[in-house]
Design a protein around this motif. Structure first.
Motif, PDB file in Angstrom:
ATOM      1  N   GLN A 370      14.377   2.213  12.698  1.00  5.55           N
ATOM      2  CA  GLN A 370      13.946   3.053  11.986  1.00  5.55           C
ATOM      3  C   GLN A 370      13.579   3.086  10.989  1.00  5.55           C
ATOM      4  O   GLN A 370      12.369   3.322   9.729  1.00  5.55           O
ATOM      5  N   GLU A 371      14.565   2.611  10.019  1.00  7.59           N
ATOM      6  CA  GLU A 371      15.158   2.425   8.181  1.00  7.59           C
ATOM      7  C   GLU A 371      13.861   1.106   8.336  1.00  7.59           C
ATOM      8  O   GLU A 371      12.843   1.328   7.092  1.00  7.59           O
ATOM      9  N   ILE A 372      13.558   0.211   9.253  1.00  4.33           N
ATOM     10  CA  ILE A 372      12.129  -0.915   8.771  1.00  4.33           C
ATOM     11  C   ILE A 372      10.924   0.199   9.006  1.00  4.33           C
ATOM     12  O   ILE A 372      10.231  -0.396   7.530  1.00  4.33           O
ATOM     13  N   LEU A 373      11.137   0.778   9.350  1.00  8.14           N
ATOM     14  CA  LEU A 373       9.597   1.106   9.888  1.00  8.14           C
ATOM     15  C   LEU A 373       9.223   2.430   8.650  1.00  8.14           C
ATOM     16  O   LEU A 373       8.218   2.510   8.095  1.00  8.14           O
ATOM     17  N   GLN A 374      10.029   3.122   9.111  1.00  6.78           N
ATOM     18  CA  GLN A 374      10.130   4.422   7.253  1.00  6.78           C
ATOM     19  C   GLN A 374      10.160   3.885   5.680  1.00  6.78           C
ATOM     20  O   GLN A 374       9.197   4.463   4.862  1.00  6.78           O
ATOM     21  N   ASN A 375      10.870   2.712   5.986  1.00  8.18           N
ATOM     22  CA  ASN A 375      10.318   2.221   4.374  1.00  8.18           C
ATOM     23  C   ASN A 375       9.091   1.502   4.456  1.00  8.18           C
ATOM     24  O   ASN A 375       8.850   1.829   3.252  1.00  8.18           O
ATOM     25  N   ALA A 376       8.791   0.966   5.104  1.00  8.82           N
ATOM     26  CA  ALA A 376       6.899   0.657   4.850  1.00  8.82           C
ATOM     27  C   ALA A 376       6.219   2.116   4.895  1.00  8.82           C
ATOM     28  O   ALA A 376       5.349   1.645   3.844  1.00  8.82           O
ATOM     29  N   PHE A 377       6.292   3.164   5.146  1.00  9.85           N
ATOM     30  CA  PHE A 377       5.914   3.509   5.546  1.00  9.85           C
ATOM     31  C   PHE A 377       6.136   5.078   4.684  1.00  9.85           C
ATOM     32  O   PHE A 377       5.392   5.409   3.119  1.00  9.85           O
ATOM     33  N   ARG A 378       7.082   4.724   3.537  1.00  7.00           N
ATOM     34  CA  ARG A 378       7.271   5.758   2.399  1.00  7.00           C
ATOM     35  C   ARG A 378       6.898   4.989   0.981  1.00  7.00           C
ATOM     36  O   ARG A 378       7.440   5.116   0.009  1.00  7.00           O
ATOM     37  N   THR A 379       6.321   3.323   1.369  1.00  5.64           N
ATOM     38  CA  THR A 379       6.275   2.318  -0.300  1.00  5.64           C
ATOM     39  C   THR A 379       4.992   3.057   0.401  1.00  5.64           C
ATOM     40  O   THR A 379       4.342   3.278   0.169  1.00  5.64           O
ATOM     41  N   ASP A 380       4.908   3.511  -1.646  1.00  2.00           N
ATOM     42  CA  ASP A 380       3.481   3.770  -2.004  1.00  2.00           C
ATOM     43  C   ASP A 380       2.944   2.805  -2.185  1.00  2.00           C
ATOM     44  O   ASP A 380       3.108   2.084  -2.874  1.00  2.00           O
ATOM     45  N   VAL A 381       1.509   2.647  -0.975  1.00  3.45           N
ATOM     46  CA  VAL A 381       0.534   0.974  -1.143  1.00  3.45           C
ATOM     47  C   VAL A 381      -0.552   1.167  -2.339  1.00  3.45           C
ATOM     48  O   VAL A 381      -1.829   0.398  -2.121  1.00  3.45           O
ATOM     49  N   ARG A 382      -1.098   2.751  -2.811  1.00  2.00           N
ATOM     50  CA  ARG A 382      -1.874   3.415  -3.530  1.00  2.00           C
ATOM     51  C   ARG A 382      -2.637   2.385  -4.324  1.00  2.00           C
ATOM     52  O   ARG A 382      -3.894   1.544  -4.859  1.00  2.00           O
ATOM     53  N   ALA A 383      -1.691   1.557  -5.325  1.00  2.00           N
ATOM     54  CA  ALA A 383      -1.735   0.540  -6.016  1.00  2.00           C
ATOM     55  C   ALA A 383      -2.505  -0.463  -5.179  1.00  2.00           C
ATOM     56  O   ALA A 383      -3.413  -0.955  -6.319  1.00  2.00           O
ATOM     57  N   ILE A 384      -1.500  -1.371  -4.495  1.00  2.00           N
ATOM     58  CA  ILE A 384      -2.341  -2.320  -4.136  1.00  2.00           C
ATOM     59  C   ILE A 384      -3.665  -1.956  -3.449  1.00  2.00           C
ATOM     60  O   ILE A 384      -4.058  -3.014  -3.661  1.00  2.00           O
ATOM     61  N   VAL A 385      -3.899  -1.246  -3.185  1.00  2.00           N
ATOM     62  CA  VAL A 385      -4.531  -0.428  -2.276  1.00  2.00           C
ATOM     63  C   VAL A 385      -6.733  -0.982  -3.227  1.00  2.00           C
ATOM     64  O   VAL A 385      -7.757  -0.924  -3.315  1.00  2.00           O
ATOM     65  N   ALA A 386      -6.073   0.232  -4.315  1.00  2.00           N
ATOM     66  CA  ALA A 386      -7.073  -0.134  -5.383  1.00  2.00           C
ATOM     67  C   ALA A 386      -7.096  -1.595  -5.685  1.00  2.00           C
ATOM     68  O   ALA A 386      -8.221  -1.520  -6.666  1.00  2.00           O
ATOM     69  N   GLU A 387      -6.196  -1.835  -5.454  1.00  2.00           N
ATOM     70  CA  GLU A 387      -6.331  -3.553  -6.744  1.00  2.00           C
ATOM     71  C   GLU A 387      -7.166  -4.737  -5.394  1.00  2.00           C
ATOM     72  O   GLU A 387      -8.318  -5.460  -6.164  1.00  2.00           O
ATOM     73  N   ALA A 388      -7.289  -3.914  -4.531  1.00  2.00           N
ATOM     74  CA  ALA A 388      -8.315  -5.091  -3.229  1.00  2.00           C
ATOM     75  C   ALA A 388      -9.650  -4.663  -3.739  1.00  2.00           C
ATOM     76  O   ALA A 388     -10.479  -5.073  -3.684  1.00  2.00           O
ATOM     77  N   ARG A 389      -9.463  -2.588  -4.619  1.00  2.00           N
ATOM     78  CA  ARG A 389     -11.183  -2.676  -4.530  1.00  2.00           C
ATOM     79  C   ARG A 389     -11.414  -2.845  -5.637  1.00  2.00           C
ATOM     80  O   ARG A 389     -13.359  -3.074  -5.829  1.00  2.00           O
ATOM     81  N   LEU A 390     -10.571  -2.778  -6.678  1.00  2.00           N
ATOM     82  CA  LEU A 390     -10.978  -3.701  -7.954  1.00  2.00           C
ATOM     83  C   LEU A 390     -11.956  -5.155  -7.066  1.00  2.00           C
ATOM     84  O   LEU A 390     -12.822  -5.098  -8.528  1.00  2.00           O
TER      85      LEU A 390
END
Ligand code: LRH
Ligand code: MN
Length: 424
Positions: A370-390
């Motif tokens: 659970q720790e491994i999955l929720q660590n990923a879910f709680r990781t803020d990926v918004r900048a990563i997604v924005a960078e892909a768009r850019l």
């Protein structure tokens, strides 16, 4: 409304410093950030042609204005979405709501907006004005052979439209079923449906796929003839290698474990694609990730694991489509939010430490899993997604730019307040 590139450039220039600060932090936190960004750039989600206007329910519909009046204007609107987020590079048509009068011209217009045609959808859940026989008691299941024949011919007609537009898949969703015990012989309904689907499958070009979409209930409220993943799976198993099950997230009974269904269909090589949306109760067709973002993440977690186990190409080997209806939000803003929600769930799933998860599963270390999955879910990926768009030429903040440019106001000025788009 055309969106000039320089307006996106200007918008990105204003937001660049903040973005780069957030991106460098995200990259420091996420091991394979570069690989994730590349996967996001390649990932395209098809926009439903039937969800570009305001939706409604039997209790009412509150039009928002500036809705597309034609297929051409729908393509313009999807083109605008794609210019903003560079992740909506395809449109999925519903026939007869969106019959292309001049397929060549429509295909050229879509190409001009950088759009492809994803799956075409048949419609044997409504009676058209010029229709000889009614689908009141079903279409492919119908006890009347004439009705089944009419529905088969409609699906073959839809395939023809798709071929002209360069689509390579047909989505069949059947509202067929019954509202009362005793109304239907389930076995006969199944056999009629299978026999009819065989005829439609045979009419598909060799490179086409059939997506058979299941749904638990509505508009029938006692039984649905393709009512769950097991029933859809049993049909597509019998139909052939190019028949697959389509998972609409809103088509399950409460508390169904959709990520497990996805994992098994993928393992069985019978998962065709998705209709992404979200819901709290029934087939609410709400914004993807708006109600159950953790479930959406868990679904993508199974997708990444299962696709990599089979060496599938994430971007092209499954059908990624949205199916939503907008009762209170601006349709285009709602679709921008859905694409963002899907991209974030995908990015979070790509950041899961799979090796550590397998090691923890191998020793049944439930807490660590659970720790491994929720660590990923709680990781803020918004900048990563924005960078892909850019990198793909899109806007760092699509919704912000949509509002800043007063797109809806411009569409209302161009099209009027009272225009109604075909669809749901
Ligand atoms: C049925 C469904 C199907 C479409 C329709 C517009 O609920 O999800 O995918 O044909 O919505
Ligand atoms: Mn659907």
């Amino acid at each position: 409304m055309q969106l000039e590139k320089y307006k996106i450039q200007q918008h990105n220039d204003d937001l660049l410093t903040g973005h780069q600060r957030r991106l460098s932090f995200a990259v420091s936190e996420i091991e394979n950030a570069e690989a994730i960004i590349q996967k996001l750039v390649d990932f395209q989600i098809a926009i439903p042609s039937w969800a570009l206007g305001t939706g409604g329910t039997r209790f009412g519909r509150f039009a928002g204005g500036g809705e597309p009046r034609s297929l051409e204007e729908k393509i313009e609107d999807v083109g605008l979405l794609n210019a903003l987020n560079q992740a909506s590079g395809a449109i999925s048509l519903h026939i007869p709501w969106d019959i292309p009068k001049d397929a060549k011209a429509i295909k050229a217009l879509a190409a001009q907006h950088g759009l492809k045609f994803d799956a075409v959808n048949s419609n044997t859940f409504q009676d058209q004005a010029d229709q000889a026989l009614s689908y009141k008691f079903g279409s492919l299941q119908n006890v009347d052979k004439g009705v089944r024949k009419q529905a088969i011919e409609h699906n073959i007609e839809v395939i023809k439209h798709g071929i002209e537009l360069g689509s390579e898949s047909l989505t069949v969703w059947l509202s067929d079923g019954s509202c009362f015990p005793g109304q239907l012989n389930f076995r006969r309904a199944y056999k009629n449906t299978l026999e009819s689907l065989h005829e439609i499958y045979a009419a598909m070009p060799d490179n086409w796929k059939m997506f058979l979409e299941y749904k638990a209930y509505e508009p029938n409220f006692y039984s649905t003839t393709v009512g769950d993943w097991g029933q859809s799976y049993s049909y597509v198993q019998k139909l052939g290698d190019r028949a697959y099950t389509l998972v609409d997230l809103g088509h399950h009974l409460p508390n169904a474990n959709i990520e497990q269904i996805v994992a098994l269909l993928l393992m069985e090589e019978k998962l065709g694609g998705f209709h992404f949306n979200d819901s709290k109760y029934g087939d609410d067709d709400l914004t993807a990730g708006a109600m159950k973002p953790y479930q959406l993440f868990l679904i993508f977690n199974e997708l990444v694991d299962g696709m990599d186990a089979r060496g599938l190409n994430h971007a092209t080997d499954l059908g990624w489509m949205i199916d939503a209806s907008h009762n209170v939000k601006d349709p285009l803003e709602d679709l921008l939010q859905s694409v963002e929600g899907i991209m974030m769930a995908y990015a979070q799933a790509l950041s899961v430490d799979r090796k550590a998860l397998e090691e923890a599963q191998a020793i049944s270390d439930v807490v660590r899993c659970q720790e491994i999955l929720q660590n990923a879910f709680r990781t803020d990926v918004r900048a990563i997604v924005a960078e892909a768009r850019l990198r793909a030429g899109g806007a760092l903040n699509p919704l912000g730019l949509f509002r800043h440019l007063k797109v809806r106001e411009n569409l209302i000025a161009e099209r009027g307040l009272k225009t109604v788009a075909t669809g749901l």
